[in-house]
Design an enzyme around this catalytic site. Sequence first.
Site, PDB file in Angstrom:
ATOM      1  N   CYS A 271       0.423  -1.129  -0.401  1.00  0.00           N
ATOM      2  CA  CYS A 271      -0.081   0.093   0.286  1.00  0.00           C
ATOM      3  C   CYS A 271       0.594   0.919   0.054  1.00  0.00           C
ATOM      4  O   CYS A 271       0.844   2.602  -0.750  1.00  0.00           O
ATOM      5  CB  CYS A 271      -0.684   0.041   1.300  1.00  0.00           C
ATOM      6  SG  CYS A 271      -0.270  -0.258   2.484  1.00  0.00           S
TER       7      CYS A 271
ATOM      8  N   ASP B  10      -7.379   5.077  -1.121  1.00  0.00           N
ATOM      9  CA  ASP B  10      -7.417   4.113  -0.965  1.00  0.00           C
ATOM     10  C   ASP B  10      -6.172   3.263  -1.612  1.00  0.00           C
ATOM     11  O   ASP B  10      -7.357   2.955  -2.483  1.00  0.00           O
ATOM     12  CB  ASP B  10      -8.862   3.920   0.067  1.00  0.00           C
ATOM     13  CG  ASP B  10      -8.313   2.410   1.397  1.00  0.00           C
ATOM     14  OD1 ASP B  10      -6.496   1.952   1.022  1.00  0.00           O
ATOM     15  OD2 ASP B  10      -8.777   1.980   1.750  1.00  0.00           O
TER      16      ASP B  10
ATOM     17  N   HIS C 162      -5.716   0.259  -0.648  1.00  0.00           N
ATOM     18  CA  HIS C 162      -5.674  -1.224  -0.892  1.00  0.00           C
ATOM     19  C   HIS C 162      -6.839  -1.705  -1.764  1.00  0.00           C
ATOM     20  O   HIS C 162      -7.093  -2.662  -1.196  1.00  0.00           O
ATOM     21  CB  HIS C 162      -6.350  -0.803   0.914  1.00  0.00           C
ATOM     22  CG  HIS C 162      -5.106  -1.404   1.353  1.00  0.00           C
ATOM     23  ND1 HIS C 162      -5.030   0.029   2.429  1.00  0.00           N
ATOM     24  CD2 HIS C 162      -4.245  -1.393   2.819  1.00  0.00           C
ATOM     25  CE1 HIS C 162      -4.214   0.796   2.775  1.00  0.00           C
ATOM     26  NE2 HIS C 162      -3.299  -0.265   3.409  1.00  0.00           N
TER      27      HIS C 162
END
Lengths: 469, 623
Positions: free
Chosen positions: B456, B580, B582
């Site tokens: 990440c 994000d 992820h």
Amino acid sequence: MVKSILAEEFLQDYISSLCDASRQCTVGLIAGHKSSQKDYAVALLPTPSEDDDEEEEEPSEGRPKKQKKCMNTVNEQWVAEHARQVMRMLPGGLSVMGIYVAASEEELASSQSKQRQILFAIFKMFQKKQVMDVKNEDSLDWSILQISTKTKKLTCKTFNVADSKSIAKPAEWKFQSFVNSWSCVSCQLQVNLRIPFKECFRDCSHYSKFVVNGVENLLNAVRESMVLINGQLRDEKNAIETLLGKKKSGKKSAPSSASQSLDINAELLMESAVLGPSQQLESTIAGDTNIVGWIQAKGYISPRSTFGDVEKVIKEDIQRSLQVRFDLLAEELRQSSGDEEVKELDIEPPSIIATPQRVFVKLPNTPILVSDYVFQDEEPKDVSAHFLELLNISVIEEEVDFSCEQMPDESLLQQIETASSHSSDVASLDELLKPGGGGGNAMKYAGAAIAGVGAVLALGMSYLAISQE
Amino acid sequence: MAAPMEISFLDSCLKNFVSLKEDCLKTGQIQFGVLLSSTDGKEDNESVIVDIAAISSGTVNPIDDVLLDFQGAVTVNGVLCTCLTQVTMEEAKDIIAQFQKDRKLQDLDYKLEDFVFWDISSEDSTPSKANLIHFNTSANSLQPCDVTVKDAEDYLSTLIYLRLRGSIRVNFTYSSSDDFHEACENAFGAWRERLQSHQVTFRLDGTNLLFGFNERGPTISGSSAKTVADVMKHAQEDEGEGDVLSRKKKSGSKKDKLKEKVIDFNLLFKTGPPSKDENLKFIVPTVQYETFDQKVKSVSLNLPLAIHVPLSTDRRAVTISGHLQRGLLNQLRAMEVCIKNHYETHGVRNVTPYLFKIPSHCHLVTVVYPDGVSEDELESFRKELHVRHMLATDRPYFRRLNAFVFPQDRRDVYLTNTHEGLPPSGVEDGEVSIVQGTYSYHHYMQDQMNDNHWGCAYRSLQTLCSWFRHQGYTDVPIPTHKEIQQILVDVNDKPANFVGTKQWIGSIEVSTVLNQLLDVTSKIMFVSTGADLVSKGRELAHHFKTQGTPVMSGGGAMAHTILGVDFSSKTGELKFLVLDPHYTGEEDLKVIQDKGWCAWQGPDFWDQTVFYNLCLPQRPTLI
């Protein structure tokens, strides 16, 4: 499916004359239009006899030849050469599509393999000399028409010439009248090509190869160009009939028999205005070649053709015509370099030379114009002789159309010669050859030009008639 | 005194006025701007000022550069003189006399007779009737101006861009550097002549529509299209209707309106006779052969065309050929200037035109750059561009990497600016401060790389790098995980066996890589617990306003990219715009926005118990 070959009706007379007048065997070419479904034969062109030129010159009507010839003495290379020369003279849409043999039944039967050999020899010649673009051909089924002089019986069969092992397929030879409904496609193309060179040429022979190579660029550009048909881009799948429909939008009653011939105008659209090989950004050059001028092209199509066919025949003619012109020019240049007397003089390429002029003559009984290419110093009678020899057309001088293209006159040549491309540009040359009423429009550029470098060959040098090798 | 002069300009020009005023106050001297109006031939637009560019001195010559930048999309409407006080008749005449130092106004290619004087000492701080005076050189009198401000969005929504691509080859020869300029000029001159002939034809890409010229003027063939909008329909039909519809659905109608629309044309040349006159004589191809006494240099420029002509959709279709031709001639002119300008220092160079969309103008600007000449070498040239177009001189706008790409041509594998179109955060009285410019969304599983559960921070770093690429700061490719690891090994931050592992990295490593790879320094913001992040609103807002770069945040096992904040200084309420990394799905904007992979997040988004390090990249000062 048996392929049909439609033969224009008037050819019947010629075939009868073969049977009546001579008992010897005759070999000749079938010229016409090929398509995947049907072939159209519009001319039967006897191959001139090889051995005796003098005899050729004399009118041979009805007079039996000295020697009674038979098929086995025919030299297939000779026929192939004839075919090659004929191809140069045919407009777009027409090509050599086979051979005919007129002989006795026995002779016909015994010379089967010879006939086949001739057909394949022609195709080989065409491939070798790049006379036709095999990839572009709709059909490579060529015909052999056998004419029995005794029984007047016609037998026709086809061979796939691309396949050396191909076997004969029967074909149906039918007489019909069609050629008068064919439409003519005309095109005028401006040639504007600049090819610089890094080193000077040892002689004209090297130079001629260079020029012919350079013309490849133009041929490529033609191949890749789009075609305006009567001023518009058109969908290649649409029929040319739609041109008629538009013109006659007022009268709906016009019969759709599709027999009306059209005069179609084509114009090439290219991606670049000035052509030439791609070059390095910057390089040192020893000189420059510029090719500027106009060519006239013609092609013929049947009424059921599409715009795609129009594009095809006109490009075929342009490419064929360009190739012929520059092949002839190259021969011309080579001959001048090979000339024994001047060989020691270390011949430089001429500072200016015009390609031959295309002249047109009507193929008898048809609307089709066939052509020949004539250098400046050739006599009109040479032209007539050429048409007679190769296409079996007797024409008088007045029947030859010299007006579609013009040779540059002396003063124009001089101006082109001195209009150097160095520091000025091709546009001024371009300007010189702008179509106009005469050479006078060129004057304003003459002053700006830099003197050209040594012209060695005068233009009056001897041009030899195109002869068979 | 005659009736007041009408002056109308687009509201987008207001920032140009402000910029001139600031310069005027800073230098204490009159600042000049050239007032530009559209050339689309539409009467309502003729007098509207659509853009203003600065001219460095109160003379005529710098205006040429401005016109070259717009490549025919605009023409001169007048000159704006921004003055500290109200001008008198005498002063006005002096200024105009000075203006003609280079050339007389009568000798210009365009009409210049309107001068507008703006008195910035006026109480009314924006240009208005109270502070604008107009001087017309033919009327020779000063008049007040009635001011109308028009909506730039309305104006832009009627425009489409006609784009002409292709290339032309310019060949010429020269023997010494002394005659290079002349030879180059002649060759371009010949091309100009050719491009003004009837040979020139423009084809609507992929169709049978042709736009050209004949003896009677511009022509159109292959269609009954009456207006530019009709032509556009042809172009869309060709694209395939389904495609257009689906694209329309995706982008909201308002956004769609503002997006630049473009229709493509190809440049073609007719090769037939110029007219149908039957008396014309056609000379057979003639071969000219020439050798040169000394070695001569042959130049062959293969110039790629990128012509963009804005045109109102209600214009007559038949005018298209004229507009494209004008664009073509303008671009050729710009290329010629570029080649000649660089010959002395860089020798013969091919050149390439680049299109730029800059915040100070509503029209696109085109700049021609010499190939192979580095951005560093072109810095002083770019500086002039920045000044002329009233752009800040601390960030790049005119690097090749800044070049504008039409939405329909974007071929990015990665989604860009995924936050666009999100609903508001809901912070009351909040001020939104977000990332400036463009970034790409990098997340798990991209590039055939399975980095689920460990990559990440690498992905967030990639997003940060993408911002520097999109903004033109660097042309370094986005680093892969392995490359990032290698950099950390190279600076002795990690042992050699780090490369190829699945080890996490944090904010400090991200800043190290940015520094090493892009020469970008970063501020590290330490936050002792996630709960404390809520107190960083003001600081983060400041970062997005001044630096405008995306921020990487690392805390616990998680890395995120912060794209902005919505902060109310009144209530202290704060939300974070978070991207994000992820996400493991496809590049589907709807999913990304609906499922919160790019969304406004409240303070509880952060792990309240672990500490956070935020990496705030600092925008380098360069152009």
